[in-house]
Scaffold this motif. Structure first.
Motif, mmCIF file in Angstrom:
data_model
loop_
_atom_site.group_PDB
_atom_site.id
_atom_site.type_symbol
_atom_site.label_atom_id
_atom_site.label_comp_id
_atom_site.label_asym_id
_atom_site.label_seq_id
_atom_site.Cartn_x
_atom_site.Cartn_y
_atom_site.Cartn_z
ATOM 1 N N ARG A 139 -61.279 -85.125 36.961
ATOM 2 C CA ARG A 139 -61.345 -86.391 37.687
ATOM 3 C C ARG A 139 -62.117 -86.210 38.987
ATOM 4 O O ARG A 139 -61.915 -85.231 39.710
ATOM 5 C CB ARG A 139 -59.939 -86.914 37.976
ATOM 6 C CG ARG A 139 -59.924 -88.340 38.515
ATOM 7 C CD ARG A 139 -58.577 -88.989 38.370
ATOM 8 N NE ARG A 139 -58.653 -90.414 38.650
ATOM 9 C CZ ARG A 139 -57.681 -91.283 38.429
ATOM 10 N NH1 ARG A 139 -56.539 -90.867 37.896
ATOM 11 N NH2 ARG A 139 -57.830 -92.574 38.700
ATOM 12 N N ALA A 140 -62.994 -87.150 39.264
ATOM 13 C CA ALA A 140 -63.821 -87.094 40.468
ATOM 14 C C ALA A 140 -63.986 -88.494 41.019
ATOM 15 O O ALA A 140 -63.973 -89.485 40.278
ATOM 16 C CB ALA A 140 -65.189 -86.484 40.160
ATOM 17 N N GLY A 141 -64.167 -88.592 42.332
ATOM 18 C CA GLY A 141 -64.374 -89.875 42.986
ATOM 19 C C GLY A 141 -63.075 -90.503 43.437
ATOM 20 O O GLY A 141 -62.028 -90.309 42.808
ATOM 21 N N GLU A 142 -63.157 -91.266 44.507
ATOM 22 C CA GLU A 142 -61.953 -91.867 45.088
ATOM 23 C C GLU A 142 -61.993 -93.384 45.123
ATOM 24 O O GLU A 142 -60.995 -94.020 45.414
ATOM 25 C CB GLU A 142 -61.757 -91.341 46.512
ATOM 26 C CG GLU A 142 -61.531 -89.834 46.570
ATOM 27 C CD GLU A 142 -61.347 -89.342 47.987
ATOM 28 O OE1 GLU A 142 -61.515 -90.154 48.934
ATOM 29 O OE2 GLU A 142 -61.041 -88.150 48.157
ATOM 30 N N ARG A 143 -63.136 -93.968 44.844
ATOM 31 C CA ARG A 143 -63.223 -95.437 44.908
ATOM 32 C C ARG A 143 -64.255 -95.921 43.894
ATOM 33 O O ARG A 143 -65.105 -95.173 43.433
ATOM 34 C CB ARG A 143 -63.597 -95.899 46.312
ATOM 35 C CG ARG A 143 -64.927 -95.353 46.824
ATOM 36 C CD ARG A 143 -65.203 -95.798 48.253
ATOM 37 N NE ARG A 143 -64.170 -95.307 49.149
ATOM 38 C CZ ARG A 143 -64.197 -94.106 49.721
ATOM 39 N NH1 ARG A 143 -65.196 -93.275 49.475
ATOM 40 N NH2 ARG A 143 -63.231 -93.721 50.515
ATOM 41 N N GLY A 144 -64.153 -97.199 43.579
ATOM 42 C CA GLY A 144 -65.091 -97.809 42.652
ATOM 43 C C GLY A 144 -64.535 -97.930 41.252
ATOM 44 O O GLY A 144 -63.446 -97.436 40.943
ATOM 45 N N PRO A 145 -65.262 -98.601 40.366
ATOM 46 C CA PRO A 145 -64.863 -98.726 38.968
ATOM 47 C C PRO A 145 -64.691 -97.353 38.332
ATOM 48 O O PRO A 145 -65.288 -96.362 38.769
ATOM 49 C CB PRO A 145 -66.031 -99.491 38.325
ATOM 50 C CG PRO A 145 -66.725 -100.153 39.473
ATOM 51 C CD PRO A 145 -66.547 -99.260 40.649
ATOM 52 N N ILE A 146 -63.870 -97.288 37.297
ATOM 53 C CA ILE A 146 -63.547 -96.011 36.649
ATOM 54 C C ILE A 146 -64.312 -95.883 35.337
ATOM 55 O O ILE A 146 -64.258 -96.768 34.480
ATOM 56 C CB ILE A 146 -62.043 -95.906 36.383
ATOM 57 C CG1 ILE A 146 -61.261 -96.027 37.692
ATOM 58 C CG2 ILE A 146 -61.706 -94.592 35.681
ATOM 59 C CD1 ILE A 146 -59.761 -96.190 37.498
ATOM 60 N N ALA A 147 -65.010 -94.770 35.180
ATOM 61 C CA ALA A 147 -65.657 -94.437 33.913
ATOM 62 C C ALA A 147 -64.799 -93.408 33.196
ATOM 63 O O ALA A 147 -64.587 -92.302 33.704
ATOM 64 C CB ALA A 147 -67.053 -93.877 34.157
ATOM 65 N N LEU A 148 -64.271 -93.767 32.037
ATOM 66 C CA LEU A 148 -63.447 -92.878 31.229
ATOM 67 C C LEU A 148 -64.307 -92.350 30.089
ATOM 68 O O LEU A 148 -64.839 -93.120 29.283
ATOM 69 C CB LEU A 148 -62.233 -93.622 30.686
ATOM 70 C CG LEU A 148 -61.296 -92.829 29.762
ATOM 71 C CD1 LEU A 148 -60.699 -91.629 30.489
ATOM 72 C CD2 LEU A 148 -60.196 -93.733 29.215
ATOM 73 N N LEU A 149 -64.452 -91.025 30.008
ATOM 74 C CA LEU A 149 -65.397 -90.388 29.097
ATOM 75 C C LEU A 149 -64.656 -89.594 28.027
ATOM 76 O O LEU A 149 -63.831 -88.733 28.338
ATOM 77 C CB LEU A 149 -66.320 -89.449 29.885
ATOM 78 C CG LEU A 149 -66.929 -90.014 31.183
ATOM 79 C CD1 LEU A 149 -67.755 -88.955 31.890
ATOM 80 C CD2 LEU A 149 -67.753 -91.261 30.900
#
Length: 284
Positions: A23-33
């Protein structure tokens, strides 16, 4: 070393709904891969930080039975329908935080992502990457290799099955160029995975029906956009097959140059040029 599962990134190893994740990033829309057959969350290592820079949070999963995610011994639990429900639950959990969730499935992960949407996953957009409308083509090398691999898995387990995989791969120049440390990771990942999971997924790769019509209806009902992405030299499902699937889904279709079945490691920069503008148009 070029781009690979060992490419450096800032993502943190964590767990989500009992599944291993990066998991990376703290804000914004979530990209689930979602990775493909024999894959893992590390397949997305080359694109994680770049997606964060583009404004997204990123979660890359090991599906049940893959690498660092445990799973049941029942092969049925690894068919797209069963895994799709697991992923739908993950999407629901992520979306509860208030951010839209974009779902990307690569190869077998694409069949799972499709099932997740059909199971009601509240996605804000779906990306199908190097996956097809149904099982692998029966006349293809990958389909035939699955049958041989199944026999080895059932008779001898993971070690001989991977030995065959290495033997077949050694015939291709691309395999010979892979650094030794990456080959060591690929082997360790395979033998750490669930034999039942590999068998169940392999079965689906040879039997999964065409559910494109159902998916198109589900996406329309939720007004969720869809993108189909293919490496220009994909040797699993042909780009032409994927283009037709996109047409049936009323989805945008894009080719990734300089890539075959895994643009995320073969040409991540070109893949990002395709997906980032589209995703931003969906949710930013």
């Amino acid at each position: 070393m070029g781009h690979s599962q060992l490419s450096p990134h800032s993502a943190v190893r964590t767990e989500l709904a009992g599944l291993a994740a990066l998991r990376a990033g703290e804000r914004g829309p979530i990209a689930l891969l979602l990775p493909g057959y024999t894959g893992s969350k590390e397949d997305f290592a080359p694109v994680l930080d770049e997606l964060v820079t583009a404004g997204f949070q990123v979660v890359a999963l090991d599906l049940p039975g893959q690498y660092e995610s445990g799973g049941p011994v029942d092969e049925e639990a690894y068919l797209p329908g069963a895994l799709g429900q697991v992923v739908a639950d993950v999407v629901t959990e992520l979306a509860a935080g208030g951010q839209p969730v974009l779902l990307l499935g690569h190869s077998y992960g694409g069949l799972v992502a499709r099932s997740a949407v059909l199971a009601g996953a509240p996605v804000a957009g779906l990306t199908l990457m190097d996956t097809g409308p149904e099982h692998l083509p029966a006349d293809g090398m990958r389909y035939q290799a699955l049958g041989i691999g199944e026999e080895l898995l059932r008779e001898g387990g993971l070690e001989p099955a991977y030995a065959l995989r290495e033997e077949i791969s050694a015939r291709f120049e691309a395999w010979l160029r892979i650094p030794a440390e990456v080959k060591a990771f690929l082997r360790a990942r395979f033998v750490a995975s669930s034999a039942a999971g590999l068998l169940g997924m392999a079965r689906a790769l040879r039997e999964e029906p065409d559910r494109v019509g159902e998916l198109a209806a589900a996406l329309r009902s939720r007004e969720a956009p869809c993108l189909v992405v293919a490496g220009e030299n994909d040797d699993a499902w042909s780009p032409e097959t994927q283009r037709d699937m996109a047409r049936r889904l009323d989805a945008r279709f894009e080719l990734v140059p300089g890539a075959a079945h895994s643009p995320n490691t073969e040409n991540p920069a070109a893949l990002l040029k395709v997906i980032v503008p589209v995703w931003r148009s969906w949710v930013l």
